[in-house]
Design a protein around this motif. Sequence first.
Motif, PDB file in Angstrom:
ATOM      1  N   LYS A   1       0.678  -1.212  -0.196  1.00 10.01           N
ATOM      2  CA  LYS A   1      -0.056   0.060   0.122  1.00 10.01           C
ATOM      3  C   LYS A   1       1.748   1.294   0.108  1.00 10.01           C
ATOM      4  CE  LYS A   1      -3.534  -2.399   3.201  1.00 10.01           C
ATOM      5  NZ  LYS A   1      -3.966  -2.125   4.195  1.00 10.01           N
TER       6      LYS A   1
ATOM      7  N   ARG B   1       2.113   4.890   1.426  1.00  8.68           N
ATOM      8  CA  ARG B   1       2.478   5.585   2.343  1.00  8.68           C
ATOM      9  C   ARG B   1       1.834   6.558   3.001  1.00  8.68           C
ATOM     10  NH1 ARG B   1       7.827   7.347   4.149  1.00  8.68           N
ATOM     11  NH2 ARG B   1       9.042   5.563   3.601  1.00  8.68           N
ATOM     12  N   GLU B   2       1.446   6.381   3.843  1.00 10.68           N
ATOM     13  CA  GLU B   2       0.073   7.655   3.956  1.00 10.68           C
ATOM     14  C   GLU B   2       0.531   9.435   4.642  1.00 10.68           C
ATOM     15  OE1 GLU B   2      -3.394   7.923   3.012  1.00 10.68           O
ATOM     16  OE2 GLU B   2      -3.194   5.562   2.711  1.00 10.68           O
ATOM     17  N   GLY B   3       0.627  10.542   4.116  1.00 13.33           N
ATOM     18  CA  GLY B   3       0.613  12.026   4.141  1.00 13.33           C
ATOM     19  C   GLY B   3       1.483  11.893   3.987  1.00 13.33           C
TER      20      GLY B   3
END
Length: 143
Positions: free
Chosen positions: A19, A21-23
């Motif tokens: 997935k 990486r967020e942010g």
Amino acid sequence: VLVQCEDTVLFVTTTASQKPREGIDFFPLLCDFEEKMYAVGRLPGGFIKREGRPSEKAVLTSRLMDRPIRPLFPDGYRNDVQIVASPLAADSVNPSDVLAIFGASLALTLAKEIPFLGPIGAVRVGRIQGELVANPTYEELKT
């Protein structure tokens, strides 16, 4: 991928997260060239048994792997990608940095889940006595 030029052998691997990486607003690519003393027949001994921090050559080789590969990922791709090149044998004749670039490209090309827009090729060109030579040896690089 196992990449070889005469008796210089590198093992190059790649992996990517499932997935994004967020942010973050950048592509998290890690290229690592791990020099190992056993590749040239030396085993660290004494008080310091580990390899220690990377040499300047290892850092520069990691950058040589990163620079041509980074633009060949789709815009907005935020999954972590890691490429590791480990020398298994070094013959003290052929440099391994060009092999690392080529091996990284091959490993990414073979990884079906990673959207790599390659492959790429790499060559070092030297001029020896007025002649252009592809991938000169260490001895030829001195001249």
